[in-house]
Design a protein around this motif. Sequence first.
Motif, PDB file in Angstrom:
ATOM      1  N   HIS A  10     -59.601   9.130  34.269  1.00 13.27           N
ATOM      2  CA  HIS A  10     -58.325   8.911  32.994  1.00 13.27           C
ATOM      3  C   HIS A  10     -57.352  10.012  33.789  1.00 13.27           C
ATOM      4  CE1 HIS A  10     -59.514  13.313  32.580  1.00 13.27           C
ATOM      5  NE2 HIS A  10     -59.954  12.764  31.820  1.00 13.27           N
ATOM      6  N   SER A  11     -55.858   9.389  33.514  1.00 15.85           N
ATOM      7  CA  SER A  11     -54.994   9.397  33.914  1.00 15.85           C
ATOM      8  C   SER A  11     -53.983  10.061  32.386  1.00 15.85           C
ATOM      9  CB  SER A  11     -54.370   8.783  35.612  1.00 15.85           C
ATOM     10  OG  SER A  11     -52.567   9.258  35.122  1.00 15.85           O
ATOM     11  N   ILE A  12     -53.733  11.681  32.490  1.00 12.46           N
ATOM     12  CA  ILE A  12     -53.441  11.599  31.246  1.00 12.46           C
ATOM     13  C   ILE A  12     -51.964  11.713  31.833  1.00 12.46           C
ATOM     14  CG2 ILE A  12     -53.338  13.139  28.995  1.00 12.46           C
ATOM     15  CD1 ILE A  12     -56.268  13.199  29.096  1.00 12.46           C
ATOM     16  N   VAL A  13     -50.975  11.116  30.593  1.00 15.60           N
ATOM     17  CA  VAL A  13     -49.224  11.781  30.944  1.00 15.60           C
ATOM     18  C   VAL A  13     -48.946  11.626  29.771  1.00 15.60           C
ATOM     19  CG1 VAL A  13     -46.745  10.374  31.579  1.00 15.60           C
ATOM     20  CG2 VAL A  13     -48.856   9.733  32.611  1.00 15.60           C
ATOM     21  N   PHE A  14     -48.332  12.992  29.781  1.00 15.62           N
ATOM     22  CA  PHE A  14     -47.791  14.052  29.066  1.00 15.62           C
ATOM     23  C   PHE A  14     -46.919  13.289  28.590  1.00 15.62           C
ATOM     24  CE2 PHE A  14     -44.260  17.148  27.193  1.00 15.62           C
ATOM     25  CZ  PHE A  14     -45.353  17.732  26.619  1.00 15.62           C
ATOM     26  N   ALA A  15     -46.507  13.400  26.871  1.00 17.84           N
ATOM     27  CA  ALA A  15     -46.343  12.425  25.673  1.00 17.84           C
ATOM     28  C   ALA A  15     -44.433  12.507  25.054  1.00 17.84           C
ATOM     29  CB  ALA A  15     -47.422  12.417  24.417  1.00 17.84           C
ATOM     30  N   GLY A  16     -44.624  13.790  26.268  1.00 13.43           N
ATOM     31  CA  GLY A  16     -42.779  14.161  26.196  1.00 13.43           C
ATOM     32  C   GLY A  16     -42.211  13.514  27.740  1.00 13.43           C
ATOM     33  N   PHE A  17     -43.305  12.829  28.780  1.00 19.15           N
ATOM     34  CA  PHE A  17     -42.098  12.657  29.984  1.00 19.15           C
ATOM     35  C   PHE A  17     -41.674  10.829  28.944  1.00 19.15           C
ATOM     36  CE2 PHE A  17     -45.268  14.383  32.510  1.00 19.15           C
ATOM     37  CZ  PHE A  17     -44.192  15.631  33.057  1.00 19.15           C
ATOM     38  N   SER A  18     -40.569  10.343  29.883  1.00 24.75           N
ATOM     39  CA  SER A  18     -40.183   9.823  29.966  1.00 24.75           C
ATOM     40  C   SER A  18     -40.482   7.861  30.553  1.00 24.75           C
ATOM     41  CB  SER A  18     -38.732  10.052  31.012  1.00 24.75           C
ATOM     42  OG  SER A  18     -39.875   9.403  31.914  1.00 24.75           O
ATOM     43  N   ALA A  19     -39.947   7.375  30.085  1.00 23.06           N
ATOM     44  CA  ALA A  19     -40.339   5.402  30.509  1.00 23.06           C
ATOM     45  C   ALA A  19     -40.720   5.169  32.463  1.00 23.06           C
ATOM     46  CB  ALA A  19     -39.529   4.929  29.584  1.00 23.06           C
ATOM     47  N   GLU A  20     -39.937   6.025  32.705  1.00 22.06           N
ATOM     48  CA  GLU A  20     -39.593   6.044  34.363  1.00 22.06           C
ATOM     49  C   GLU A  20     -40.534   6.448  34.351  1.00 22.06           C
ATOM     50  OE1 GLU A  20     -36.366   6.280  37.976  1.00 22.06           O
ATOM     51  OE2 GLU A  20     -35.700   5.991  35.737  1.00 22.06           O
ATOM     52  N   SER A  21     -41.484   7.794  34.762  1.00 21.60           N
ATOM     53  CA  SER A  21     -42.313   8.990  34.374  1.00 21.60           C
ATOM     54  C   SER A  21     -43.578   8.872  34.902  1.00 21.60           C
ATOM     55  CB  SER A  21     -42.177  10.246  34.178  1.00 21.60           C
ATOM     56  OG  SER A  21     -41.400  10.844  34.469  1.00 21.60           O
ATOM     57  N   LEU A  22     -44.070   7.770  32.947  1.00 19.09           N
ATOM     58  CA  LEU A  22     -45.375   7.443  32.577  1.00 19.09           C
ATOM     59  C   LEU A  22     -44.835   5.857  33.870  1.00 19.09           C
ATOM     60  CD1 LEU A  22     -47.285   6.522  31.114  1.00 19.09           C
ATOM     61  CD2 LEU A  22     -45.660   5.619  29.943  1.00 19.09           C
ATOM     62  N   CYS A  23     -43.847   5.492  33.999  1.00 18.61           N
ATOM     63  CA  CYS A  23     -44.590   4.173  35.207  1.00 18.61           C
ATOM     64  C   CYS A  23     -44.561   4.537  36.764  1.00 18.61           C
ATOM     65  CB  CYS A  23     -42.807   3.613  35.129  1.00 18.61           C
ATOM     66  SG  CYS A  23     -42.723   2.230  36.619  1.00 18.61           S
TER      67      CYS A  23
END
Length: 699
Positions: A170-183
């Motif tokens: 799993h690679s969890i991305v904090f739900a406050g990050f932007s779409a670009e950061s998630l991408c």
Amino acid sequence: MIPDKAPKEDVFHAGGALKKNAHVPNFENYKELYLKSIENPDEFWGDIAKDFYWKSKHTGQFLDYNFDVTKGEIYIKCMEGATTNICYNVLDRNVHERKLGDKVAFYWEGNEPGDMMKVTYGELLQQVCQFANVLKSQGVKKGDRVSLYMPMVVELVVAMLACVRIGAVHSIVFAGFSAESLCDRILNSQCSLLITADGFYRGDKLINLKVIADDALKKCRDQSFPVQRCIMLKHLSKEAEATPLVSQSPPAKRPCPDLQQEKQKDGVKKIRPVPQVPWNPEVDQCWHSLLSGVSDECEPEWCDSEDPLFILYTSGSTGKPKGVLHTVSGYMLYVATTFKLVFDYQPDDVYWCTADIGWITGHSYITYGPLANGATSVLFEGLPTYPDVSRMWEIVDKYQVTKFYTAPTAIRLLMKYGSEPVQKYNRESLKVLGTVGEPINPEAWQWYYSVVGEKRCPVVDTFWQTETGGHVLTPLPAATPMKPGSATFPFFGVVPAILNESGEELEGPCEGYLVFKQAWPGVMRTVYGNHQRFETTYFKKFPGYYVSGDGCRRDTDGYYWITGRMDDMLNVSGHLLSTAEVESALGEHAAVAEAAVVSRLHPVKGESLYCFVTLTDGVGFNRTLEAELKKQVREKIGAIATPDFIQNAPSLPKTRSGKIMRRVLRKIARNERDLGDLSTLADSSVIEQLFLNHCCGAV
């Protein structure tokens, strides 16, 4: 390295009641165990490993590593050859072997008071097995990467444990990050599946998570990496039977909610909009629909000790996030042990870590560490100041929390409002307090200890990093005499050292670079997809050592004090100054609620101190106060540390996780408008106000 005896003066000691049943009851016991852990780590960690389930045993050396780039490739291996499954150890073992199936694993407390639920270990195991079968039905297999972009809900824990149950990473991305950061994170880890939710609330603010996720997936497609599947949890809309899913391809953003959900508190109805969800039937699938009729039995995938467990991205000095990779067995042993001993976990405890699972603190000390010990935890979706500044203490009393773990940022924030909001609640259940995320200034430590803990709860000031997996410098509640602001001594198996700029080890009282001399089970194994960056970042500056990147001071009693990132150190006229130390001195003034100090170039001194101060309610900024603050720093540290500039800062720029963005403050101090990536900034309006207040030699 460890003093023969802990100092008796100028320190705080745990009470006798805590010592009575403590796992490590006194300093002598700590010292004895510590020496065993560094002189015979195979035996020390081998004894701990006996408490876990292994499908097959390890062969050869228990812990093997190379920290010296001049002797070949850097590597760390723990229990090589053993096979196990961390999900089995934190759930099946607790349910079937330890008979904890009916014990509460999590009390979930929503953003809105009154929105709550609980889940037992037995129920959690069933839900994880079900979702693991869903993942398999979607073609996810061992070694695949899965991206999680979710709010603080029980289903986030379910999803991460379902991944590791089938051997996925799993690679969890904090739900406050932007779409670009998630991408960026999806692309770097090559994730085959995204799991998200419709949305969530942070206080009064609605976060349309699915809209952001869709934007990220579009960016991935634009870079020729189409993610084939996205599973969406209906979180806000779970109580509404017919939340509209807008079917469009490609999905369109729908910013206007069209459903209302009512919440009632104190007789007043609070209307909560539920977002209309963009939906692409070619990619999107509903979490709840996928679970229908799925078996709640799933045989775990038995993984090798050094198989990847998860990737978690952390900031890099180059601006590109680093994918920190942790592996199965060493991480499991380390977080289980640090949780048990640092918080002195006892079976009847109710534990609450206020972090977000999107950060390493949430991985280690909300999910894996507590569950490995069969603990009952509070999982909190909301904010410490919503709907009022007593929220945390209300929750402490509600669930009778015994062990409480939060960030200095939160403590300083709540300090602004005084003791009355805290004292509205009795907090008699509390036994141990903890801090995490940054060095805590002594003033905040004292307030936390005296007001929140009423001088009866030891404060464990933990220093560690995403890369270390778990605590590396920390007090143990019953054993370590505490000094406010000091991370005290190393945890078991950790051997710190302090180096000067030339890489020479310093003895006795000193200040310099904090490094570690030998491996411990939980240390990261590599930067995902870039082992060369791993070696360059952590091992090339001082061959033979893991370089933390932090500065550290050791006092005459052998206590370690973290002075902040080395790039947060200032060289003023040849004198090395710690920004944290100056911030602490400013914070001792009654008018200052919070301070942040950065470097500003100086034509004579090289660097000068530029200080941002947030004042307590009702206090105005003027020349008299500015002079008092300069005098305070001069008296606390010395004339060399006298600030050149002090700026009034009604608010400081912070990430959504609460960390001060000193990189941005350095730009403001220099009046430079090119601020770089601000995607993690919680409130962008702060920036313009700071530029308006910019000193340029004036108040």
